[in-house]
Motif scaffolding. Sequence first.
Motif, PDB file in Angstrom:
ATOM      1  N   PHE A 173       0.803  -1.224   0.000  1.00  0.00           N
ATOM      2  CA  PHE A 173       0.000   0.000   0.000  1.00  0.00           C
ATOM      3  C   PHE A 173       0.839   1.278   0.000  1.00  0.00           C
ATOM      4  O   PHE A 173       0.292   2.371   0.053  1.00  0.00           O
ATOM      5  CB  PHE A 173      -0.946   0.010   1.207  1.00  0.00           C
ATOM      6  CG  PHE A 173      -2.137  -0.907   1.060  1.00  0.00           C
ATOM      7  CD1 PHE A 173      -3.404  -0.400   0.838  1.00  0.00           C
ATOM      8  CD2 PHE A 173      -1.991  -2.285   1.152  1.00  0.00           C
ATOM      9  CE1 PHE A 173      -4.508  -1.232   0.713  1.00  0.00           C
ATOM     10  CE2 PHE A 173      -3.075  -3.132   1.028  1.00  0.00           C
ATOM     11  CZ  PHE A 173      -4.340  -2.601   0.799  1.00  0.00           C
ATOM     12  N   THR A 258      -3.820   9.118   1.434  1.00  0.00           N
ATOM     13  CA  THR A 258      -4.378   7.785   1.183  1.00  0.00           C
ATOM     14  C   THR A 258      -5.689   7.607   1.928  1.00  0.00           C
ATOM     15  O   THR A 258      -5.756   7.824   3.145  1.00  0.00           O
ATOM     16  CB  THR A 258      -3.407   6.680   1.635  1.00  0.00           C
ATOM     17  OG1 THR A 258      -2.141   6.862   0.989  1.00  0.00           O
ATOM     18  CG2 THR A 258      -3.953   5.310   1.276  1.00  0.00           C
ATOM     19  N   SER A 275     -12.458  12.130  -4.785  1.00  0.00           N
ATOM     20  CA  SER A 275     -11.370  12.410  -5.727  1.00  0.00           C
ATOM     21  C   SER A 275     -11.378  13.876  -6.157  1.00  0.00           C
ATOM     22  O   SER A 275     -10.322  14.457  -6.438  1.00  0.00           O
ATOM     23  CB  SER A 275     -11.470  11.502  -6.947  1.00  0.00           C
ATOM     24  OG  SER A 275     -12.614  11.805  -7.727  1.00  0.00           O
ATOM     25  N   ARG A 282      -4.834   9.135  -2.862  1.00  0.00           N
ATOM     26  CA  ARG A 282      -5.254   7.873  -3.475  1.00  0.00           C
ATOM     27  C   ARG A 282      -6.482   7.356  -2.735  1.00  0.00           C
ATOM     28  O   ARG A 282      -6.589   7.505  -1.513  1.00  0.00           O
ATOM     29  CB  ARG A 282      -4.157   6.816  -3.382  1.00  0.00           C
ATOM     30  CG  ARG A 282      -2.852   7.186  -4.053  1.00  0.00           C
ATOM     31  CD  ARG A 282      -1.825   6.075  -3.809  1.00  0.00           C
ATOM     32  NE  ARG A 282      -1.614   5.847  -2.383  1.00  0.00           N
ATOM     33  CZ  ARG A 282      -1.195   4.702  -1.842  1.00  0.00           C
ATOM     34  NH1 ARG A 282      -0.961   3.657  -2.611  1.00  0.00           N
ATOM     35  NH2 ARG A 282      -1.013   4.596  -0.549  1.00  0.00           N
ATOM     36  N   MET A 284      -8.258   3.860  -1.965  1.00  0.00           N
ATOM     37  CA  MET A 284      -8.061   2.416  -2.027  1.00  0.00           C
ATOM     38  C   MET A 284      -9.335   1.712  -1.558  1.00  0.00           C
ATOM     39  O   MET A 284      -9.786   1.901  -0.418  1.00  0.00           O
ATOM     40  CB  MET A 284      -6.879   1.999  -1.146  1.00  0.00           C
ATOM     41  CG  MET A 284      -5.582   2.759  -1.428  1.00  0.00           C
ATOM     42  SD  MET A 284      -4.968   2.553  -3.117  1.00  0.00           S
ATOM     43  CE  MET A 284      -4.535   0.817  -3.099  1.00  0.00           C
ATOM     44  N   ASN A 285      -9.903   0.924  -2.441  1.00  0.00           N
ATOM     45  CA  ASN A 285     -11.075   0.123  -2.096  1.00  0.00           C
ATOM     46  C   ASN A 285     -10.605  -1.285  -1.748  1.00  0.00           C
ATOM     47  O   ASN A 285      -9.782  -1.866  -2.465  1.00  0.00           O
ATOM     48  CB  ASN A 285     -12.043   0.068  -3.281  1.00  0.00           C
ATOM     49  CG  ASN A 285     -13.430  -0.417  -2.891  1.00  0.00           C
ATOM     50  OD1 ASN A 285     -13.793  -0.390  -1.715  1.00  0.00           O
ATOM     51  ND2 ASN A 285     -14.202  -0.842  -3.869  1.00  0.00           N
ATOM     52  N   THR A 286     -11.073  -1.826  -0.626  1.00  0.00           N
ATOM     53  CA  THR A 286     -10.656  -3.160  -0.195  1.00  0.00           C
ATOM     54  C   THR A 286     -11.868  -3.982   0.187  1.00  0.00           C
ATOM     55  O   THR A 286     -12.973  -3.462   0.366  1.00  0.00           O
ATOM     56  CB  THR A 286      -9.680  -3.102   1.001  1.00  0.00           C
ATOM     57  OG1 THR A 286     -10.402  -2.724   2.183  1.00  0.00           O
ATOM     58  CG2 THR A 286      -8.549  -2.120   0.762  1.00  0.00           C
ATOM     59  N   LYS A 298      -7.523  -5.452  -2.883  1.00  0.00           N
ATOM     60  CA  LYS A 298      -7.402  -3.996  -2.954  1.00  0.00           C
ATOM     61  C   LYS A 298      -7.362  -3.545  -4.404  1.00  0.00           C
ATOM     62  O   LYS A 298      -6.970  -4.301  -5.309  1.00  0.00           O
ATOM     63  CB  LYS A 298      -6.136  -3.518  -2.248  1.00  0.00           C
ATOM     64  CG  LYS A 298      -4.833  -3.758  -3.025  1.00  0.00           C
ATOM     65  CD  LYS A 298      -3.657  -3.063  -2.366  1.00  0.00           C
ATOM     66  CE  LYS A 298      -2.344  -3.325  -3.110  1.00  0.00           C
ATOM     67  NZ  LYS A 298      -2.278  -2.638  -4.404  1.00  0.00           N
ATOM     68  N   GLU A 300      -6.770   0.564  -6.401  1.00  0.00           N
ATOM     69  CA  GLU A 300      -6.802   2.017  -6.352  1.00  0.00           C
ATOM     70  C   GLU A 300      -7.888   2.504  -7.303  1.00  0.00           C
ATOM     71  O   GLU A 300      -7.917   2.144  -8.483  1.00  0.00           O
ATOM     72  CB  GLU A 300      -5.450   2.614  -6.756  1.00  0.00           C
ATOM     73  CG  GLU A 300      -5.457   4.134  -6.685  1.00  0.00           C
ATOM     74  CD  GLU A 300      -4.102   4.764  -6.981  1.00  0.00           C
ATOM     75  OE1 GLU A 300      -4.051   6.017  -7.074  1.00  0.00           O
ATOM     76  OE2 GLU A 300      -3.109   4.016  -7.129  1.00  0.00           O
ATOM     77  N   THR A 302      -9.066   4.923  -9.477  1.00  0.00           N
ATOM     78  CA  THR A 302      -8.609   6.040 -10.307  1.00  0.00           C
ATOM     79  C   THR A 302      -9.774   6.601 -11.114  1.00  0.00           C
ATOM     80  O   THR A 302     -10.877   6.049 -11.116  1.00  0.00           O
ATOM     81  CB  THR A 302      -7.518   5.573 -11.265  1.00  0.00           C
ATOM     82  OG1 THR A 302      -8.075   4.547 -12.117  1.00  0.00           O
ATOM     83  CG2 THR A 302      -6.327   4.996 -10.508  1.00  0.00           C
TER      84      THR A 302
END
Length: 497
Positions: A173, A258, A275, A282, A284-286, A298, A300, A302
């Motif tokens: 990460f 992040t 965003s 960034r 981050m979807n998990t 995970k 990113e 975008t």
Amino acid sequence: MSLLKKIDQWAVTQPDTLAFIWRDRTLTYGELKAYSDSLAHWIAAQYSDDAPIMVYGHMQPEMIVSFLACVKAGHAYIPVDTSIPTERVLRIAQSSGAKLMLAASDAPDLPLTVKAGDALKALFMTDKPAPIKQENDKNFYIIYTSGSTGNPKGVQITHSCLTSFTDWMTSDFDLGTGKVFLNQAPFSFDLSVMDLYPSLVTGGTIWAIDKDMIAKPKELFASLAASGTEVWTSTPSFAEMCLMEPSFNTEMLPSLRTFLFCGEVLSNNVARQLSERFPNARIMNTYGPTEATVAVTKIEVTKEILDQYQSLPVGRCKSDCRILITKEDGTIAAEGEKGEIVIVGPSVSTGYLGSPELTEKSFTIINGERAYKTGDAGYMMDDLLFYNGRLDFQIKLHGYRMELEEIEHHLRSSSYVKSVVVLPIQKDGKYDHLLAVIVPEDHTFAKEFQLTSAIKKEVASLLPNYMIPRKFMYQSSIPMTPNGKADRKKLMSEVTA
């Protein structure tokens, strides 16, 4: 080097660095080691077995001191938040076999309760390091989750489970060292592990916000503005709530780089707003259940991902684990075909404490590795996992089988909908209709029925008529659980009262 030794090393190299901040209380790495070592010596002298130890409180520094002390003394800890009702605390004590509950704040009057602060005051501070009793297959912590029978289930997470997760977080990460991590989730919710241990092993600082702050927006945003947060960890619902404040942007949090999201579906709309407001961060979807140690995938999010997928993927699996999608007959689903998400690998729990029947139902061994049948629906496409809600959120209404979270997803795509929860309403013991509880975007309609008509018109091309809720209710916000998730039970009790 073990996880505990990685944390302790910061007490040697940077003892005055703050490890934890909560309101006006702080804890340095030097203090964290000294206090946890001393408390570990006391625990080891008083309790010679390896029964788990309950740790009761909210965001007090004594919570993490107690966590580390328990593990150093050879005991798993069970985090118990102050929001948990006394009856449930009693059931956890009984089912876990705990003989000690360290309390960082006022706690239920149980024979096994000892105030953590009093225990430390009663000790002479020792210079001897705690005898860390670590075994990879020994429990590190146990988190109790809701059970379908009404009894809480104790998810056992071993040293090796947590090491697998933390190593992945720190290596994949790009979190760096010495960062400020936001802690929003109570410690009894495993989302808190996503900031707690990655921060401590990298010499970071945890900035904790509590439930009272969250209930008072002015106080919450003042705390966020003062935090210097660089790594944000929360549920999407909490971020969505923060987005209602116009000043929640990069000016409030200029160091934020992040966002880490887990625990719920991250909608395209929320990710897009974040965003826009935080262009330097960034997102981050998990994805992952408590039973697989917080998260195992995970991605990113975008601009390209936002434009390509209306329903966001939850990412690729970490390298030491595998994701399988199984059909009802147990066979592996083809790419793009929906089924149950099964997680295989070292992150997977050893099962539920003292519940062999429940363990056997959900856990298995595949090719010599532990595997967990999540009960979540999903599919794989281009090596990406897509989450499609809980299998037990599927209902049958007027002969049609449907997924409530799929309906919520499409309603969120309406330009008039900020957030939504869909509730199945029963009558005479069976499902009668769907109710959409909506927080609307700004609009110009004079009457609610006009707004409802506009929403239905927008989603008519996305959902068959039988999946469009019959009734709509509008509110200024969606209630949240102490864990930061949409409180469906509270909503249901309010609408059916």
